[in-house]
Design an enzyme around this catalytic site. Structure first.
Site, short mmCIF file in Angstrom:
data_model
loop_
_atom_site.label_atom_id
_atom_site.label_comp_id
_atom_site.label_asym_id
_atom_site.label_seq_id
_atom_site.Cartn_x
_atom_site.Cartn_y
_atom_site.Cartn_z
N ARG A 68 -54.73 -13.36 -39.13
CA ARG A 68 -53.55 -13.94 -38.46
C ARG A 68 -53.97 -14.79 -37.25
NH1 ARG A 68 -48.53 -11.68 -35.07
NH2 ARG A 68 -47.07 -13.31 -35.70
N HIS A 70 -52.87 -18.59 -36.46
CA HIS A 70 -52.18 -19.09 -35.27
C HIS A 70 -53.03 -20.09 -34.48
CE1 HIS A 70 -48.44 -16.40 -34.66
NE2 HIS A 70 -48.68 -16.57 -35.94
N TRP A 106 -46.21 -5.28 -46.23
CA TRP A 106 -45.77 -6.00 -47.43
C TRP A 106 -46.17 -5.27 -48.71
CZ3 TRP A 106 -47.44 -8.77 -43.07
CH2 TRP A 106 -46.56 -9.74 -42.58
ZN1 ZEM Z 1 -47.79 -14.30 -40.85
N1 ZEM Z 1 -46.57 -13.04 -39.82
N2 ZEM Z 1 -46.30 -15.75 -40.87
N3 ZEM Z 1 -49.03 -15.62 -41.81
N4 ZEM Z 1 -49.24 -12.92 -40.82
C1 ZEM Z 1 -46.88 -11.77 -39.44
C2 ZEM Z 1 -48.05 -11.08 -39.71
C3 ZEM Z 1 -49.13 -11.61 -40.39
C4 ZEM Z 1 -45.02 -15.62 -40.35
C5 ZEM Z 1 -44.55 -14.56 -39.54
O1 ZEM Z 1 -43.37 -14.71 -38.84
C6 ZEM Z 1 -45.28 -13.33 -39.38
C7 ZEM Z 1 -48.75 -16.90 -42.21
C8 ZEM Z 1 -47.50 -17.51 -42.15
C9 ZEM Z 1 -46.38 -16.95 -41.52
C10 ZEM Z 1 -50.48 -13.04 -41.39
C11 ZEM Z 1 -51.04 -14.21 -41.92
C12 ZEM Z 1 -50.37 -15.40 -42.09
C13 ZEM Z 1 -45.78 -11.20 -38.73
C14 ZEM Z 1 -45.75 -9.80 -38.12
C15 ZEM Z 1 -44.79 -12.16 -38.69
C16 ZEM Z 1 -43.42 -11.97 -38.05
C17 ZEM Z 1 -46.43 -9.79 -36.74
C18 ZEM Z 1 -46.37 -8.42 -36.11
O2 ZEM Z 1 -45.26 -7.90 -35.97
O3 ZEM Z 1 -47.44 -7.88 -35.75
C19 ZEM Z 1 -44.26 -16.80 -40.71
C20 ZEM Z 1 -42.80 -17.06 -40.36
C21 ZEM Z 1 -45.09 -17.61 -41.45
C22 ZEM Z 1 -44.82 -18.92 -42.10
C23 ZEM Z 1 -43.63 -19.32 -42.53
C24 ZEM Z 1 -49.93 -17.52 -42.76
C25 ZEM Z 1 -50.01 -18.94 -43.29
C26 ZEM Z 1 -50.94 -16.59 -42.67
C27 ZEM Z 1 -52.39 -16.68 -43.05
C28 ZEM Z 1 -52.91 -17.63 -43.81
C29 ZEM Z 1 -51.16 -11.76 -41.37
C30 ZEM Z 1 -52.52 -11.44 -41.99
C31 ZEM Z 1 -50.31 -10.86 -40.73
C32 ZEM Z 1 -50.54 -9.37 -40.47
C33 ZEM Z 1 -51.03 -9.14 -39.06
C34 ZEM Z 1 -51.23 -7.69 -38.72
O4 ZEM Z 1 -51.43 -7.42 -37.52
O5 ZEM Z 1 -51.23 -6.82 -39.59
#
Ligand code: ZEM
Length: 293
Positions: free
Chosen positions: A48, A52, A191
């Protein structure tokens, strides 16, 4: 419009072996701190962070992106949508102290590549050469996506990177890893049952589970299924839009196609906006497991 130039300048005199050493340090630290987040480990939050630190990119002026390593500045990391990522930067700080010659952009992207491979994801070629830039190159907040969006929001959002429908669906398959945390994002739950194994199950779950739109404890609407798994509205948008749905079905059926397309779009994401000279060879790292053989 003037465009920012981001020319890759790899760390001088460093070879594949030097970067493999960094990969190994990150991977070993992941192993020894596997209890993090109730046993999920640091892999997902590292992926993540790589996202970002690349997600500020704008194709219109070539600003933002992973090049300057600017996630190290409070100005960027304090975005409310990045809550929780301080765990990833804290994890990587000692790695940077061990290899102070490495730029932060290279560190954050290599962290993601390491985590992805160690969690069973595709072999992902990575190129060095990002150069730290100053706080004045941090774009104003507002470039990260919100989870409440529908399909047209997601499509419009990723147009800023120049990504097409197929690429967007493949990229969002990363949401097989890790979980949402009420205290970070106001969403709740993983998920999938397996939070630290990379696979195409995100797509299988989207298609096969029975999803119910419910209000969570933070009063946000999310899709829930039996067994405590969830989808964000932006995830669920991929089955609501017929052009996205086509690729969801494809990736649910064909794990190899997903792995190969995910690798391609993830590399593109991490390199957005950077000009790499032809002489800069993509590096392919061995996993810890492969090195035991
Ligand atoms: Zn995420 N992501 N993401 N993302 N994401 C979360 C967690 C993780 C969106 C989003 O709002 C959120 C991509 C695209 C988008 C990962 C990877 C990638 C979380 C939860 C949210 C809300 C955070 C928390 O509460 O800790 C949205 C709206 C996206 C696009 C529309 C893309 C692209 C990613 C990688 C290529 C990963 C691995 C996580 C899990 C993080 C964790 O701490 O477990």
């Amino acid at each position: 419009q003037t465009k920012t130039l981001h020319i890759a300048r790899p760390e001088k005199g460093k070879t594949l072996a030097d970067f493999q050493n960094i990969y190994n340090s990150i991977a070993e630290k992941m192993k020894s701190e596997s209890a993090y987040d109730d046993g999920t480990g640091y892999g997902p939050v590292l992926v993540r962070l790589s996202w970002h630190s690349s997600a500020t990119y704008d194709k219109n002026d070539n600003s933002g992106g992973s090049y300057g390593g600017t996630f190290r500045f409070k100005k960027e990391a304090s975005d409310v949508l990045s809550k929780g990522l301080e765990n990833a930067t804290k994890f990587l700080d000692p790695i940077h102290s061990e290899y102070p010659w490495l730029s932060h952009g290279d560190l954050y992207t290599l962290g993601g590549v390491t985590a992805l491979q160690e969690l069973g994801g595709p072999k992902t070629p990575w190129r060095p050469g990002r150069v730290d830039t100053g706080p004045e190159t941090v774009p104003a907040h507002g470039r990260l996506p919100i989870p409440e969006g529908n399909a047209s929001y997601v499509r419009n959002y990723y147009d800023r990177f120049g990504f097409n429908d197929q690429e967007v669906v493949a990229l969002l398959g990363a949401h097989i890893l890790g979980k949402t945390h009420l205290k970070n994002s106001g969403y709740d739950g993983p998920w999938d049952d397996d939070t630290n194994i990379f696979s195409n199950e995100f797509f299988g779950n989207l298609l096969e589970r029975k999803w119910t739109l419910e209000k969570n404890a933070a009063s946000n609407m999310q899709y829930n299924a039996k067994g405590g798994i969830m989808m964000l509205p932006t995830d669920y948008a991929l089955v609501q839009d017929p052009k996205y749905l086509k690729y969801v079905k494809k990736y649910a059926d064909d794990q190899d196609a997903f792995f190969s397309d995910f690798r391609d779009i993830y590399v593109k994401l991490l390199e957005r906006g950077i000009s790499f000279d032809d002489s800069i060879e993509p590096l392919v790292f061995k996993t810890l497991k492969e090195q035991l053989k």
